[in-house]
Design a protein around this motif. Structure first.
Motif, PDB file in Angstrom:
ATOM      1  N   TRP A  90      36.214  50.015  33.558  1.00  0.00           N
ATOM      2  CA  TRP A  90      35.249  51.110  33.421  1.00  0.00           C
ATOM      3  C   TRP A  90      34.228  50.740  32.376  1.00  0.00           C
ATOM      4  O   TRP A  90      34.571  50.504  31.217  1.00  0.00           O
ATOM      5  CB  TRP A  90      35.998  52.377  33.025  1.00  0.00           C
TER       6      TRP A  90
ATOM      7  N   ARG B  23      25.044  57.993  32.350  1.00  0.00           N
ATOM      8  CA  ARG B  23      26.266  58.412  33.062  1.00  0.00           C
ATOM      9  C   ARG B  23      26.381  57.773  34.446  1.00  0.00           C
ATOM     10  O   ARG B  23      27.114  58.269  35.292  1.00  0.00           O
ATOM     11  CB  ARG B  23      26.361  59.942  33.182  1.00  0.00           C
TER      12      ARG B  23
ATOM     13  N   HIS C 201      28.108  55.321  35.192  1.00  0.00           N
ATOM     14  CA  HIS C 201      29.190  54.432  34.810  1.00  0.00           C
ATOM     15  C   HIS C 201      29.585  53.523  35.984  1.00  0.00           C
ATOM     16  O   HIS C 201      29.499  53.921  37.148  1.00  0.00           O
ATOM     17  CB  HIS C 201      30.412  55.231  34.366  1.00  0.00           C
TER      18      HIS C 201
ATOM     19  N   ARG D  56      32.644  51.642  37.755  1.00  0.00           N
ATOM     20  CA  ARG D  56      34.105  51.616  37.853  1.00  0.00           C
ATOM     21  C   ARG D  56      34.504  50.640  38.959  1.00  0.00           C
ATOM     22  O   ARG D  56      34.154  50.831  40.132  1.00  0.00           O
ATOM     23  CB  ARG D  56      34.660  53.006  38.161  1.00  0.00           C
TER      24      ARG D  56
ATOM     25  N   PRO E  81      31.629  57.358  39.605  1.00  0.00           N
ATOM     26  CA  PRO E  81      31.857  57.614  38.176  1.00  0.00           C
ATOM     27  C   PRO E  81      32.592  58.936  37.948  1.00  0.00           C
ATOM     28  O   PRO E  81      32.505  59.847  38.757  1.00  0.00           O
ATOM     29  CB  PRO E  81      30.432  57.674  37.615  1.00  0.00           C
TER      30      PRO E  81
END
Length: 216
Positions: free
Chosen positions: A189, A195, A197, A199, A216
């Motif tokens: 992660w 935001r 992100h 993964r 995310p």
């Protein structure tokens, strides 16, 4: 100010973080983890080898505690504890567990789910003898997680163990055990200020590993 307002006012993911391109990753999770660990060390992360080890008891209640990663190789992740401790007993009954790493400085987390098996006794013995003296004394004192009626009792036991160890420097705690965690899934992660992100999850398949991106 309320606790809620205080917490909401704290900055989150406000520092610079490294990029992560999931398209440029190895076929297996261990090499990527080794690269991220080295990056955390280079970035000055505090105790980058610290990890949260989560197990469950006989009633299904989860337990989590922070331990130190002892080794990493093709077999998996390695840590040590006392087999008679709460986590040792839980692992004997149910070897499934989770490991969690968090490197705040880089906005990175790694989540490992797998099974833990005791390593060869000679591996555990060598690990114990390589530990600092204070750590060996504490382990030899035993009774981890048992109720302690009086701190003075702890001091007496530690003094007695210190004398035993001075007389026999090769003394090894009987229950000291290195566990090898064989992963089933490993998720990487990478935080993003906006935001978005990243993964990336590795999932064990019939042949090798499957990689998949997660929302995310």
């Amino acid at each position: 100010m309320s606790t809620r307002d205080l917490l909401r006012g704290l900055p989150v993911l406000a520092h610079e973080m490294p990029p992560f391109d999931p398209a440029d990753t190895p076929d297996a999770p261990v090499p990527l983890f080794a690269s991220w660990l080295a990056g955390a060390i280079d970035a000055g992360a505090d105790e980058p080898h610290a990890m949260t080890v989560s197990t469950v008891d006989a009633d299904g209640w989860p337990d989590a505690r922070v331990l130190i990663l002892k080794d990493l190789d093709a077999a998996g992740w390695h840590f040590a504890t006392t087999s008679t401790s709460a986590k040792g007993r839980q692992l004997a009954a149910n070897p499934r567990l989770a490991l969690s790493f968090h490197w705040r400085e880089q906005g990175r987390q790694v989540r490992v789910r797998g099974t833990a098996r005791p390593a060869d006794p000679d591996v555990s013995r060598r690990d114990f003898l390589a530990r600092p003296e204070g750590s060996r004394i504490a382990t030899l004192a035993g009774r981890q997680s048992a109720v302690l009626p009086d701190r003075a009792e702890l001091d007496r036991e530690l003094a007695a163990v210190r004398a035993r160890l001075a007389a026999d420097p090769d003394l090894v705690a009987e229950g000291h055990t290195v566990y090898t965690v064989t992963p089933e899934t490993v998720e990487f992660w990478q935080a993003d200020r906006e935001r978005r992100h990243v993964r990336l999850r590795y999932r064990r398949a019939a042949e090798g590993w499957e990689r998949e991106l997660l929302w995310p």
